[in-house]
Scaffold this motif. Structure first.
Motif, PDB file in Angstrom:
ATOM      1  N   LEU A 106     -31.851 -13.415 -15.629  1.00  0.00           N
ATOM      2  CA  LEU A 106     -33.213 -13.488 -16.172  1.00  0.00           C
ATOM      3  C   LEU A 106     -33.368 -14.673 -17.117  1.00  0.00           C
ATOM      4  CD1 LEU A 106     -35.997 -12.091 -16.332  1.00  0.00           C
ATOM      5  CD2 LEU A 106     -35.101 -10.779 -18.274  1.00  0.00           C
ATOM      6  N   PHE A 107     -32.390 -14.895 -17.964  1.00  0.00           N
ATOM      7  CA  PHE A 107     -32.481 -15.996 -18.923  1.00  0.00           C
ATOM      8  C   PHE A 107     -32.300 -17.351 -18.236  1.00  0.00           C
ATOM      9  CE2 PHE A 107     -30.820 -12.705 -22.128  1.00  0.00           C
ATOM     10  CZ  PHE A 107     -32.120 -12.291 -22.417  1.00  0.00           C
ATOM     11  N   ARG A 108     -31.598 -17.371 -17.101  1.00  0.00           N
ATOM     12  CA  ARG A 108     -31.501 -18.615 -16.331  1.00  0.00           C
ATOM     13  C   ARG A 108     -32.865 -19.000 -15.756  1.00  0.00           C
ATOM     14  NH1 ARG A 108     -28.003 -22.573 -15.803  1.00  0.00           N
ATOM     15  NH2 ARG A 108     -27.789 -22.452 -13.540  1.00  0.00           N
ATOM     16  N   VAL A 109     -33.709 -18.000 -15.456  1.00  0.00           N
ATOM     17  CA  VAL A 109     -35.078 -18.281 -15.029  1.00  0.00           C
ATOM     18  C   VAL A 109     -35.814 -19.037 -16.134  1.00  0.00           C
ATOM     19  CG1 VAL A 109     -37.310 -17.232 -14.490  1.00  0.00           C
ATOM     20  CG2 VAL A 109     -35.230 -16.365 -13.402  1.00  0.00           C
ATOM     21  N   ILE A 110     -35.645 -18.582 -17.378  1.00  0.00           N
ATOM     22  CA  ILE A 110     -36.293 -19.265 -18.514  1.00  0.00           C
ATOM     23  C   ILE A 110     -35.768 -20.691 -18.641  1.00  0.00           C
ATOM     24  CG2 ILE A 110     -36.578 -19.234 -21.024  1.00  0.00           C
ATOM     25  CD1 ILE A 110     -36.378 -16.174 -20.879  1.00  0.00           C
ATOM     26  N   GLN A 111     -34.470 -20.868 -18.481  1.00  0.00           N
ATOM     27  CA  GLN A 111     -33.902 -22.219 -18.495  1.00  0.00           C
ATOM     28  C   GLN A 111     -34.545 -23.095 -17.428  1.00  0.00           C
ATOM     29  OE1 GLN A 111     -29.546 -22.073 -18.090  1.00  0.00           O
ATOM     30  NE2 GLN A 111     -29.459 -23.485 -19.800  1.00  0.00           N
ATOM     31  N   GLY A 112     -34.742 -22.532 -16.244  1.00  0.00           N
ATOM     32  CA  GLY A 112     -35.330 -23.298 -15.141  1.00  0.00           C
ATOM     33  C   GLY A 112     -36.751 -23.726 -15.432  1.00  0.00           C
TER      34      GLY A 112
END
Length: 513
Positions: A106-112
């Protein structure tokens, strides 16, 4: 604001802040593959979850990177650039603190999302702020420094992972991002925003995000739920339908995020097909090469990171020469020979069987990595010049953005499709071998369940010592077979890229060269 000289204080601050922000993305991207084995063990992630850790970021980046570039044109390049850096930092901090693989994804989505706003902003800020006469030098400085930073990514990642500090790959982005934000806030002025900027293509963004996400879910869910899973096939079909709707929407839109008319240009279409196949193969090969080295071949994660140095050094020292020669002699043969060599390098790597570890690196992995690096060195600069030069200077930025998006989409598809195929190959080859072991049905089910973890498959408890040794040997043997099949397919994609150049890129020189 008016443009400034590169030698001025304002010009140096523009380039410095752009380099710092880009460094975050490049370090994160190159180091993460190396730390994946530690991450998988620490968070008890399955193979499918591991691929989602990669694809959650690339998915958002691929889908939103064009939208991020146009938002800068409409709302202010510095403002959107700073917003992207802040979101990327917040996502990085959250990734470092994630307690489960679900939250990490989920937090990798924010990074993206942050990356999609940040990455286009770095070069667009340089291009719009620096005097035209020095713009090429500024971009060259940016390229050289970020390439050197990229070298350190795998080494840093390996060192931190071996020390049990893989989370610091994410935390390291925070001080870099803070310095970049301070530079931009205090030393870089916002440029004048056009009075009539085109509207954003939000329907297109929603459709491509939804389409790519559903395709990813379907491919990565299939090995877990079974290859007769209706939800998995339904997800793939729905994803294809949304991508078809995206193409129709872009064709009808007055201000599309993906201008389809660019593909009427034969050279542009061929260059992007080359990009899709070559970078799809490269993404898959880099991922499985790292997993094989660390999880099966006995390399430490630092040694795995160092093993990529020949590839990177070739890029650093020869890519500029390849670009200059392509300017002089035309890009066509570089774009035929380069992907052909890159594909051959992947095929050489597919032939590597179980080794004696780092001591045998020079006779096992090095030849393939060297040939792969040489092929990419011959390709990268001529490919960029071809993409930007074949559509006219007024559309060069848009063409570059489209090609960047194609690169990311290729990575998304490669990780999803090769991830699903790897689990299929691994489980399919393991099952017949278990006929030679006396296992209860429950034990056999437990052994096969571990194949979803690929190279991180662990022998289930409750087996005798001879059975444990034999099953462990089978896991290694069949993962290496799976690795070989995936690498061979990656090499074939590299060759397909070469064929695209042979068919579509006919001109001896890029227009304007």
């Amino acid at each position: 604001m008016s443009t400034v000289s590169l030698r001025s204080a304002a010009g140096r601050w523009v380039v410095t802040s752009s380099i710092l922000a880009s460094a975050m993305a490049f370090i994160d991207g190159t180091a993460l593959n190396v730390v994946l084995p530690s991450l998988q063990r620490s968070l008890h992630a399955s193979g499918a979850e591991l691929f989602w850790v990669l694809n959650a970021y690339m998915l958002m980046l691929a889908a939103l990177i064009l939208l991020g570039g146009t938002l800068g044109d409409r709302l202010g390049r510095r403002r959107i650039f700073m917003t992207g850096i802040f979101i990327f930092m917040a996502g990085s901090a959250a990734c470092g603190l994630a307690g489960t693989v679900f939250w990490l994804i989920l937090f990798r989505v924010i990074q993206g999302i942050g990356g999609a706003l940040m990455i286009p902003g770095s070069l667009s800020l340089i291009s719009s702020a620096i005097d035209e006469a020095e713009r090429g030098k500024a971009i060259g400085t940016w390229s050289s420094v970020t390439t050197l930073v990229t070298i350190g990514g795998p080494i840093l990642g390996g060192a931190l992972a071996d020390a049990g500090l893989w989370r610091y790959i994410f935390f390291i982005n925070i001080p870099i991002g803070v310095i970049a934000l301070l530079c931009l806030w205090w030393k870089v002025k916002e440029q004048e925003i056009p009075a009539e900027a085109p509207p954003q293509d939000y329907p297109g963004a929603v459709l491509i995000v939804g389409g790519l996400a559903l395709l990813n879910f379907g491919f990565l869910r299939m090995p877990v739920a079974g290859f007769d899973s209706l939800p998995a096939y339904g997800s793939i079909i729905a994803g294809l339908a949304l991508l078809a709707a995206f193409v129709i929407t872009e064709k009808r839109s007055r201000h599309p995020m993906l201008p389809l008319y660019l593909f009427n240009n034969r050279t542009f279409s061929g260059a992007n097909l080359l990009t899709f196949f070559l970078y799809g193969g490269l993404s898959g090969s880099m991922l499985f090469l790292s997993l094989n080295m660390v999880q099966v071949q006995g390399y430490s994660q630092l040694e795995s990171g160092l093993s990529f140095l020949p590839f990177t050094l070739l890029m650093v020292f020869l890519a500029r020469l390849a670009g200059s020669m392509a300017d002089k002699y035309g890009p066509r043969w570089f774009l035929i020979i380069g992907p052909l060599l890159a594909g051959t390098g992947m095929l050489l790597l597919s032939l590597v069987q179980e080794t004696s570890g780092p001591a045998s690196y020079w006779t096992t992995f090095f030849p393939g990595i060297f040939v792969l690096g040489l092929g990419m060195t011959l390709t990268v600069a001529p490919l960029t010049a071809t993409v930007m030069g074949c559509v006219g200077s007024q559309l060069s930025g848009t063409a570059s953005g489209v090609n960047n998006a194609v690169t990311r989409i290729a990575g998304v598809f490669a990780v999803a499709v090769f991830g699903a195929m790897a689990v299929l190959f691994f489980s399919g080859s393991m099952l017949p071998s278990l006929q030679n072991v006396s296992l209860t049905p429950a034990q056999e089910t437990a052994v096969m369940a571990q194949t979803a973890n690929l190279g991180n498959a662990a022998v289930p408890e409750g087996l005798s010592r001879p059975q444990q040794v034999f099953i462990s040997h089978l896991y290694h043997q069949h993962f290496i077979q799976t690795y070989g099949k995936i690498m061979a397919m990656c090499g074939f994609l590299g060759w397909l890229g070469s064929i695209m150049a042979w068919i579509f890129i006919r001109k001896d020189k890029v227009p304007g060269k």
